[in-house]
Design a protein around this motif. Structure first.
Motif, PDB file in Angstrom:
ATOM      1  N   VAL A 145       4.774  -6.305  -0.092  1.00 25.09           N
ATOM      2  CA  VAL A 145       4.041  -5.499  -1.079  1.00 25.09           C
ATOM      3  C   VAL A 145       4.339  -4.017  -0.862  1.00 25.09           C
ATOM      4  O   VAL A 145       4.596  -3.264  -1.809  1.00 25.09           O
ATOM      5  N   MET A 146       4.314  -3.588   0.408  1.00 29.81           N
ATOM      6  CA  MET A 146       4.575  -2.181   0.716  1.00 29.81           C
ATOM      7  C   MET A 146       6.014  -1.794   0.388  1.00 29.81           C
ATOM      8  O   MET A 146       6.267  -0.732  -0.192  1.00 29.81           O
ATOM      9  N   ALA A 147       6.963  -2.649   0.768  1.00 33.20           N
ATOM     10  CA  ALA A 147       8.367  -2.348   0.505  1.00 33.20           C
ATOM     11  C   ALA A 147       8.640  -2.268  -0.993  1.00 33.20           C
ATOM     12  O   ALA A 147       9.377  -1.398  -1.461  1.00 33.20           O
ATOM     13  N   SER A 148       8.041  -3.181  -1.754  1.00 29.85           N
ATOM     14  CA  SER A 148       8.237  -3.182  -3.205  1.00 29.85           C
ATOM     15  C   SER A 148       7.650  -1.928  -3.841  1.00 29.85           C
ATOM     16  O   SER A 148       8.255  -1.326  -4.734  1.00 29.85           O
ATOM     17  N   ALA A 149       6.471  -1.520  -3.372  1.00 31.32           N
ATOM     18  CA  ALA A 149       5.841  -0.322  -3.925  1.00 31.32           C
ATOM     19  C   ALA A 149       6.660   0.926  -3.600  1.00 31.32           C
ATOM     20  O   ALA A 149       6.827   1.810  -4.443  1.00 31.32           O
ATOM     21  N   ALA A 150       7.202   0.992  -2.375  1.00 30.36           N
ATOM     22  CA  ALA A 150       8.021   2.156  -2.000  1.00 30.36           C
ATOM     23  C   ALA A 150       9.310   2.187  -2.801  1.00 30.36           C
ATOM     24  O   ALA A 150       9.727   3.242  -3.296  1.00 30.36           O
ATOM     25  N   ALA A 151       9.954   1.030  -2.950  1.00 26.11           N
ATOM     26  CA  ALA A 151      11.216   0.977  -3.691  1.00 26.11           C
ATOM     27  C   ALA A 151      11.016   1.279  -5.169  1.00 26.11           C
ATOM     28  O   ALA A 151      11.862   1.910  -5.812  1.00 26.11           O
ATOM     29  N   GLY A 152       9.887   0.837  -5.744  1.00 25.00           N
ATOM     30  CA  GLY A 152       9.625   1.037  -7.154  1.00 25.00           C
ATOM     31  C   GLY A 152       8.871   2.310  -7.473  1.00 25.00           C
ATOM     32  O   GLY A 152       8.507   2.548  -8.623  1.00 25.00           O
ATOM     33  N   HIS A 153       8.600   3.155  -6.421  1.00 26.51           N
ATOM     34  CA  HIS A 153       7.865   4.409  -6.615  1.00 26.51           C
ATOM     35  C   HIS A 153       6.538   4.141  -7.322  1.00 26.51           C
ATOM     36  O   HIS A 153       6.221   4.743  -8.351  1.00 26.51           O
ATOM     37  N   GLU A 154       5.769   3.227  -6.737  1.00 24.87           N
ATOM     38  CA  GLU A 154       4.494   2.807  -7.317  1.00 24.87           C
ATOM     39  C   GLU A 154       3.383   3.088  -6.314  1.00 24.87           C
ATOM     40  O   GLU A 154       3.507   2.774  -5.129  1.00 24.87           O
ATOM     41  N   ARG A 155       2.319   3.712  -6.757  1.00 25.57           N
ATOM     42  CA  ARG A 155       1.211   4.045  -5.858  1.00 25.57           C
ATOM     43  C   ARG A 155       0.618   2.776  -5.230  1.00 25.57           C
ATOM     44  O   ARG A 155       0.502   1.749  -5.891  1.00 25.57           O
ATOM     45  N   LEU A 156       0.222   2.916  -3.959  1.00 31.85           N
ATOM     46  CA  LEU A 156      -0.251   1.780  -3.179  1.00 31.85           C
ATOM     47  C   LEU A 156      -1.654   2.071  -2.668  1.00 31.85           C
ATOM     48  O   LEU A 156      -1.923   3.138  -2.110  1.00 31.85           O
ATOM     49  N   ARG A 157      -2.557   1.101  -2.872  1.00 26.17           N
ATOM     50  CA  ARG A 157      -3.928   1.225  -2.379  1.00 26.17           C
ATOM     51  C   ARG A 157      -4.152   0.160  -1.309  1.00 26.17           C
ATOM     52  O   ARG A 157      -3.680  -0.979  -1.444  1.00 26.17           O
ATOM     53  N   PHE A 158      -4.873   0.503  -0.252  1.00 26.10           N
ATOM     54  CA  PHE A 158      -5.146  -0.475   0.797  1.00 26.10           C
ATOM     55  C   PHE A 158      -6.347  -0.046   1.637  1.00 26.10           C
ATOM     56  O   PHE A 158      -6.781   1.118   1.597  1.00 26.10           O
ATOM     57  N   ALA A 159      -6.880  -1.009   2.392  1.00 23.52           N
ATOM     58  CA  ALA A 159      -7.939  -0.720   3.358  1.00 23.52           C
ATOM     59  C   ALA A 159      -7.272  -0.429   4.701  1.00 23.52           C
ATOM     60  O   ALA A 159      -6.274  -1.067   5.055  1.00 23.52           O
ATOM     61  N   TYR A 160      -7.833   0.535   5.441  1.00 16.86           N
ATOM     62  CA  TYR A 160      -7.210   0.923   6.709  1.00 16.86           C
ATOM     63  C   TYR A 160      -8.261   1.074   7.799  1.00 16.86           C
ATOM     64  O   TYR A 160      -9.336   1.630   7.579  1.00 16.86           O
ATOM     65  N   ARG A 161      -7.917   0.549   8.982  1.00 14.96           N
ATOM     66  CA  ARG A 161      -8.794   0.662  10.158  1.00 14.96           C
ATOM     67  C   ARG A 161      -8.113   1.570  11.178  1.00 14.96           C
ATOM     68  O   ARG A 161      -7.036   1.242  11.693  1.00 14.96           O
ATOM     69  N   ALA A 162      -8.722   2.700  11.466  1.00 18.49           N
ATOM     70  CA  ALA A 162      -8.141   3.663  12.404  1.00 18.49           C
ATOM     71  C   ALA A 162      -8.268   3.156  13.837  1.00 18.49           C
ATOM     72  O   ALA A 162      -8.932   2.145  14.107  1.00 18.49           O
ATOM     73  N   GLY A 163      -7.644   3.867  14.772  1.00 22.86           N
ATOM     74  CA  GLY A 163      -7.669   3.453  16.172  1.00 22.86           C
ATOM     75  C   GLY A 163      -9.061   3.412  16.753  1.00 22.86           C
ATOM     76  O   GLY A 163      -9.338   2.613  17.663  1.00 22.86           O
ATOM     77  N   ASP A 164      -9.976   4.265  16.263  1.00 20.97           N
ATOM     78  CA  ASP A 164     -11.349   4.272  16.770  1.00 20.97           C
ATOM     79  C   ASP A 164     -12.261   3.291  16.038  1.00 20.97           C
ATOM     80  O   ASP A 164     -13.475   3.276  16.256  1.00 20.97           O
ATOM     81  N   GLY A 165     -11.678   2.485  15.135  1.00 23.54           N
ATOM     82  CA  GLY A 165     -12.464   1.484  14.415  1.00 23.54           C
ATOM     83  C   GLY A 165     -12.978   1.940  13.067  1.00 23.54           C
ATOM     84  O   GLY A 165     -13.537   1.130  12.312  1.00 23.54           O
ATOM     85  N   THR A 166     -12.798   3.212  12.726  1.00 28.85           N
ATOM     86  CA  THR A 166     -13.258   3.729  11.438  1.00 28.85           C
ATOM     87  C   THR A 166     -12.475   3.080  10.297  1.00 28.85           C
ATOM     88  O   THR A 166     -11.243   3.026  10.335  1.00 28.85           O
ATOM     89  N   GLU A 167     -13.191   2.597   9.280  1.00 31.75           N
ATOM     90  CA  GLU A 167     -12.547   1.940   8.151  1.00 31.75           C
ATOM     91  C   GLU A 167     -12.605   2.834   6.914  1.00 31.75           C
ATOM     92  O   GLU A 167     -13.581   3.555   6.701  1.00 31.75           O
TER      93      GLU A 167
END
Length: 347
Positions: free
Chosen positions: A172-194
């Protein structure tokens, strides 16, 4: 009269709207080469307006329509959608397109790429993930099911040292980067912050142990690096963007500098081994190479690494040969402490 996928109409003898003199003069260019270029564009998972394909290929829209028909005649399932927002897209068909792959080869390649990508194995880099995204895009359902079944039923004895990643996340990420398409996702930082992130993906980078995404964070208005094993629920929004210029060097350089700014030290390794260079090279991660032979029965490793000294100590300990750490001092001390603990555990 013909109708383009984006709604533009024209005749077989008339000039296409929006096609300049350069496009008309190149319409008779090398057709096989142009078809390969068109196919390469269509293999990017996105919909291409006829006008954009015309501009990319330097030909008229009428020529684009004819080339699309040629690809369909060759068995490539190109779907056209009508209207102002319409265009062309390569989709999964009822059978594999006429590539130089049979079903067994396609399944084998997909399984291998999925396994390697999921564990960030050395040598499986962004190009391989893009290849996996292209292959899975056109795999018929029956083959896609076989790939999933094989991966579920197979347990590897060994894997990469980093966290496992779902191959679907990478594709999904590779396709979005290749197609210049904005990507949305959930992210968990190293300290656990989401958090939830909206990004313009630039590149995926493999360090051998982990995958990282270099992207422009829309909400924070700045470039960021994201560990892919901390990403969940990624999806391409469909919104296109014009790629920004990375502020410092290439994506790999940006990752290294980000690690340094984040407090991740870099070490100058100097280790000698009482074993042939070929023996050590086959057992060390490629990111730590190259190993230089001293003689037929010994070799030396001198390189820079930003990995933790604990991880480096473990990798050296499992090489199954005698070695001596000359530097850095932190690694010398770590290996000494590890050896003492192991001795105490059996005394």
């Amino acid at each position: 009269m013909t109708t383009d996928a984006d709604g533009t109409t024209g005749t077989a003898t008339g000039r296409d709207v929006g096609a300049g003199a350069g496009a008309r003069s190149s319409a008779g260019a090398d057709t096989p080469a142009r078809l390969f270029q068109l196919l390469s564009l269509l293999q990017t998972p996105r919909e291409w307006p006829g006008a954009e394909l015309s501009e990319r290929l330097g030909v008229s829209r009428r020529t684009v329509r004819r080339d699309i028909d040629r690809l369909r005649d060759l068995g490539y399932p190109v779907r056209a959608s009508q209207g102002a927002a319409g265009g062309y897209r390569l989709v999964a068909g009822k059978a594999m397109p006429p590539l130089v792959l049979d079903d067994e080869e396609a399944v084998a390649i997909a399984v291998g790429l999925r396994a390697g990508a999921g564990h960030a194995v050395e040598g499986v880099e962004e190009a391989s993930v893009r290849a996996l995204a292209k292959l899975e895009q056109v795999l018929p359902g029956r083959l896609r099911h076989r790939v999933s079944a094989l991966q579920i039923a197979t347990t590897p004895l060994t894997s990469g040292d980093g966290a496992s990643i779902a191959p679907e996340t990478l594709t999904v990420m590779a396709s979005a980067a290749a197609g210049h398409e904005r990507l949305r996702f959930a992210y968990r930082a190293g300290d656990g912050t989401e958090s939830r992130r909206l990004t313009e993906p630039y590149r995926l980078v493999s360090t051998g142990r982990r995958w990282y995404l270099v992207a422009y964070d829309i909400d924070r208005e700045d470039w960021r690096t994201f560990r892919v094993d901390r990403v969940s629920e990624p999806f391409a929004t469909g919104a296109r963007f014009v790629p920004r210029e990375l502020p410092r060097g290439d994506a790999a350089t940006f990752i290294r500098e980000s690690m340094w700014r984040g407090g991740q030290r870099s070490y100058e390794l100097d280790v000698t081994f009482a074993a042939p260079a070929a023996f050590v090279t086959a057992r060390l991660p490629s990111a730590l190479g190259p190993v230089q032979p001293v003689d037929e029965q010994s070799c030396r490793l001198r390189c820079e690494s930003s990995d933790s000294v604990e991880w480096l100590a473990v990798r050296l300990a499992v090489l199954d040969c005698e070695f001596r750490v000359r530097g850095p001092q932190e690694l010398v001390e770590c290996v000494g402490e590890m050896g003492a603990r192991l001795n105490r555990s059996v005394s």
